[in-house]
Structures are given as C-alpha cells and as structure tokens.
Scaffold this motif. Structure first.
Motif, PDB file in Angstrom:
ATOM      1  N   MET A   1       0.851  -1.233   0.045  1.00  0.00           N
ATOM      2  CA  MET A   1      -0.074  -0.066   0.042  1.00  0.00           C
ATOM      3  C   MET A   1       0.882   1.190   0.021  1.00  0.00           C
ATOM      4  O   MET A   1       0.502   2.163  -0.564  1.00  0.00           O
ATOM      5  CB  MET A   1      -1.132   0.108   1.277  1.00  0.00           C
ATOM      6  N   PHE A   2       1.966   1.291   0.590  1.00  0.00           N
ATOM      7  CA  PHE A   2       2.885   2.477   0.977  1.00  0.00           C
ATOM      8  C   PHE A   2       4.332   1.989   0.158  1.00  0.00           C
ATOM      9  O   PHE A   2       5.171   1.736   1.364  1.00  0.00           O
ATOM     10  CB  PHE A   2       2.966   2.796   2.287  1.00  0.00           C
ATOM     11  N   ALA A   3       4.546   1.947  -0.621  1.00  0.00           N
ATOM     12  CA  ALA A   3       5.465   1.096  -1.475  1.00  0.00           C
ATOM     13  C   ALA A   3       6.825   2.204  -1.605  1.00  0.00           C
ATOM     14  O   ALA A   3       7.897   1.707  -1.626  1.00  0.00           O
ATOM     15  CB  ALA A   3       5.259   0.612  -2.818  1.00  0.00           C
ATOM     16  N   ASP A   4       6.400   3.512  -1.767  1.00  0.00           N
ATOM     17  CA  ASP A   4       7.534   4.424  -2.225  1.00  0.00           C
ATOM     18  C   ASP A   4       8.444   4.566  -1.000  1.00  0.00           C
ATOM     19  O   ASP A   4       8.185   5.366  -0.145  1.00  0.00           O
ATOM     20  CB  ASP A   4       6.736   5.665  -2.683  1.00  0.00           C
ATOM     21  N   GLN A   5       9.556   4.079  -1.105  1.00  0.00           N
ATOM     22  CA  GLN A   5      10.635   4.379  -0.230  1.00  0.00           C
ATOM     23  C   GLN A   5      11.043   5.697  -0.055  1.00  0.00           C
ATOM     24  O   GLN A   5      11.544   6.271   1.068  1.00  0.00           O
ATOM     25  CB  GLN A   5      11.931   3.454  -0.339  1.00  0.00           C
ATOM     26  N   LYS A   6      11.040   6.485  -0.793  1.00  0.00           N
ATOM     27  CA  LYS A   6      11.015   7.993  -0.778  1.00  0.00           C
ATOM     28  C   LYS A   6      10.163   8.543   0.339  1.00  0.00           C
ATOM     29  O   LYS A   6      10.550   9.772   1.227  1.00  0.00           O
ATOM     30  CB  LYS A   6      10.922   8.673  -2.097  1.00  0.00           C
ATOM     31  N   HIS A   7       8.920   8.112   0.532  1.00  0.00           N
ATOM     32  CA  HIS A   7       8.033   8.765   1.458  1.00  0.00           C
ATOM     33  C   HIS A   7       7.674   8.013   2.607  1.00  0.00           C
ATOM     34  O   HIS A   7       7.285   8.433   3.603  1.00  0.00           O
ATOM     35  CB  HIS A   7       6.846   9.025   0.739  1.00  0.00           C
TER      36      HIS A   7
END
Length: 448
Positions: A152-158
């Motif tokens: 669900m929350f895959a973007d490691q930047k965020h």
C-alpha cells in the motif's frame, strides 16, 4: 501543502467467526460460539467506509488475511495436504483450528503504529507492524500485515517500514489502539501519545490483577525510537490498571483523540493531571492548543463505556473546525451513554454531532468503529504516492460489495471451520481481491 488524516478501514475477512479468543475482551468472550454472518460483517464495514467517503473524508481499505492459517498449523505439528492439516486439527485440537481461522485482522487499529513525516527525523511516514504477542491468534498476523502495508505504501522516498518488535512479553505491542497523535494541523509537527498498561522492567508501575496489560512501556519507547521521534514530541501515559480489569483491554476502549482534542473517561489513566499538563505544554511549543473533554464516572460508568464502546469511536475534524463523533449503535441503546451524548452535542462545545453506525457483527466480537480503522496522516505528495487501488471511491465500493456477495458465506459456526472448502473459498476470494486493490502477491499461498 494540504495534509489529511486518512482512515484505512479493515475489510472483514471471509472467516469472521465468534471464537471467544480474546481474554480480557468482554464482548468477545460473552458471544463465544455463536454463529456469525461474515457477509453482513463485511458489508457493514464497507457501508461505514462509503459513508465517510461521501462526507468528504479521505478513506482507504486494508485487506484481510488468509485464513485458516495452514502454515501456522504446520508449525504446530500438523502435516499432510492442506485439507488433511485442517481435518487433523479439527479432530485433535479444535481450539487451535479456531485460532488459525480468526478474522481479527479486521481490527486494523492493531495492525501497526504510524508516525507522520512531520514528526520523524528523516521526514518519512514510519510504520511498525504490531507483534500482538499477547494473543496467539493475533500474533500470527504481522508478517502478512507488513507485506500488505508495504504494497500500500511502497515508495521508499516517502514511507519507511519496520518489522514487528521481538515477540516476547516484555515488548508486547498492540499498535495504534494504544497510540494517538495531537497536532494543530495534520501536516505540522505534533505530539505522539503512547499509552501503556504495564512496564516489563520497572516495578514502580502497578499492573492489573485480573486481565493482562497488553502494551508495555518498553514497546512504546522502542517504536518511538524506530520512528525517530524526539522527546519533545512524545508523551507516555499509563492506563489505569483497574479499568483494564473491567474489560478495557486497549486505550481506545476508554479514550480517543484527534487534532488538539482528547476525549476520555475520568478513570482512563493514572496521574491524569500530570499527563494533561505535559500534553498541553508540549503541544503548545508546537503551536497547538491542547484541549480535553473528560466524561465523568457519575454520568457514564466504565461498565457503560465497555458495553457501549462510547470511546471506541472515530473523532473526526470537519472543515468548520468542529468535530464529528462516529459511534456504534450500541451507544444509542445505552440510556446513560445516549443521554450524555445528547448533552455533549447540544452544549455548543467541540463535538457538535454524533453519527451512529450499525456494526453489530464487529461489536459482538469486541471491536467498534475505532478498532476498524488505521489512521495515517499524509500530505498531498504522500497521498499521491499511496497505491491508488486501496483508496475508497464509489466504483471501488461497488466492486467490493459485489466481491463480498460473490465469495462470503452468510452463516459460519465453529463446525464450519473444519470444512477444507472454506480455505479454498478464502484463497479464491483473496486472490481476486489483490487484483482489485492492485496489491500484487502478499499472501503465503500466492508467494509459496
């Protein structure tokens, strides 16, 4: 940049049943062995999600887990094909089969603790999956929970994800059910409020005598460290042991907070005045104006609170600055609680309106509106980085209700859990769900 508090509600799983597995949860134990209605339970939860979406709140969906958990049964010595594992467990250890079929992951307030980027040292949103090691049926959830949250929350930047704490009693962690956050605005630095039931190592803290205290101080402190929270943005408070012994197994059964407001029962905490002063001082330094609403025991007893789940409600901020309280139907059925709420909303105070939802299937198993949701504060950029498949929309609501109608039974008893066909039904449903929500392979049967 605008920020939001997004409620990700747990979708009730196909094996929703009343196993009476949660010692210390009065509703769970009192309804043990009754027949459940998984289809009704899932549709009730979806109806709440849709209603909040239509009111203008950001709403998401968190997928259920694969049940029965055959892999867990194999670790306990049952062997053979999946069908044989289920049949042998039913014959030799029915309580273990019931535990492996629990749909308790629907209560995603226990899925994880979440800290917004405005609070963390690295400026990312941090997630720590809860180990839930106090109860076996919940302790097996966190590996799948971590994979689902990662999808669900895959973007490691965020987004940053942490594994569950060590699965031992000293680090018992029950997630957001014992955590809330106070802030002037969701996008600004706030104060994170951790509530614990006991200390694992410090004997100065009293402990309950009848029911277990599931959250330890040490677990809360560890999560705060993992999330990179500064001391000036954290407050720890101890739950009153006597209310734990009356069935208040999580803080969200006796208190709820949002924005700058804490709504709590008079008997909820120890050293309440000291705690309130610390919250006021720390939030004040971050530009906030902390306010509290204390419900006196003379008007609502702890027993009333537990039976009605008055505090297991959603406290939501509206555009005009007032707050809306989402409560279960059981609050209207309790004369003292309903009378209190009528007086509260007519007084012109912070909470201006109460909306009632029928969540009977969840309530009978010990979880109300607040249990069903995990709150995640996100700014616009972070919200745009969330997997769009899990954000509730009118089309998604329609698709999910059709999915439930297609795959869920409308009656489930303990004997039904021994049917190997139930596992196949669950896997078929979840395989389709991962495509609907665009999660990819997150379940053991999809990976192994």
């Amino acid at each position: 940049m605008k920020s939001y508090e997004v409620n990700f509600d747990g979708l009730v799983g196909p094996t929703h049943n009343y196993g009476g597995l949660s010692y210390g949860n009065v509703a769970s134990q009192s309804n043990s062995q009754q027949s459940s209605n998984p289809k009704e339970a899932a549709l009730q939860g979806l109806a709440k999600m849709k209603a909040l979406m239509e009111m203008g709140f950001q709403q998401g969906v968190l997928a259920p887990q694969e049940r029965p958990d055959v892999a867990a049964l194999r670790r306990l010595g049952f062997s053979g094909s999946d069908a044989q594992v289920i049949e042998r467990a039913a014959k030799d250890a029915m309580p273990l089969l019931v535990a492996s079929c629990s749909a308790s992951s629907m209560w995603v307030a226990n899925a994880a603790t979440v800290s917004p980027s405005a609070d963390t040292a690295d400026g990312r949103v941090h997630f720590t999956a809860a180990n839930l090691n106090c109860k076996y049926h919940r302790s097996i959830e966190h590996p799948t929970t971590s994979r689902v949250l990662g999808a669900m929350f895959a973007d490691q930047k965020h987004f940053a994800h942490h594994a569950a704490l060590p699965a031992v009693a000293q680090f018992g962690d029950e997630g957001a059910a014992n955590h809330t956050r106070f802030c002037r605005d969701y996008g600004q630095a706030g104060v994170e409020f951790f509530v614990f039931g006991r200390s694992a190592f410090d004997t100065r803290y009293p402990a309950p005598q009848k029911y277990p205290a599931r959250q330890t101080l040490e677990a809360s402190q560890a999560v705060a460290r993992l999330h990179g929270l500064g001391d000036d943005g954290v407050v720890y408070a101890q739950q009153n042991p006597s209310v734990i012994d009356q069935g208040v197994f999580h803080n969200d059964v006796i208190a709820v907070g949002n924005g700058e407001v804490l709504f709590y029962h008079e008997d909820a905490f120890l050293e309440t005045d000291k705690m309130l002063a610390e919250l006021q001082a720390k939030l004040g330094k971050r530009g906030g104006n902390f306010q509290s609403i204390c419900v006196p025991r003379s008007q609502v007893t702890v027993e009333d609170a537990v039976r009605s789940y008055l505090f297991n409600s959603q406290l939501l901020s509206r555009a005009d600055g007032s707050m809306l309280l989402i409560v279960p139907e059981e609050c209207r059925g309790n004369e003292r609680v309903w009378q209190y709420l009528q007086g509260l909303t007519s007084s012109g105070g912070l909470i201006r309106e109460v909306k009632v939802f029928d969540l009977k299937q969840s309530m009978q198993n010990g979880g109300g509106p607040a249990c069903l949701r995990l709150r995640v504060a996100l700014n616009q950029t972070e919200l745009a980085a969330v997997n769009p498949g899990v954000i509730m929309t009118a089309p998604l609501y329609g698709t999910l209700t059709q999915w439930v109608d297609k795959h869920y039974r409308d009656r489930l008893s303990e004997n039904d859990l021994a049917d190997p066909q139930l596992l196949l039904e669950c896997r078929t449903a979840l395989d389709e769900l991962t495509q609907i929500l665009k999660l990819g392979a997150v379940y053991p049967f999809q990976i192994n």
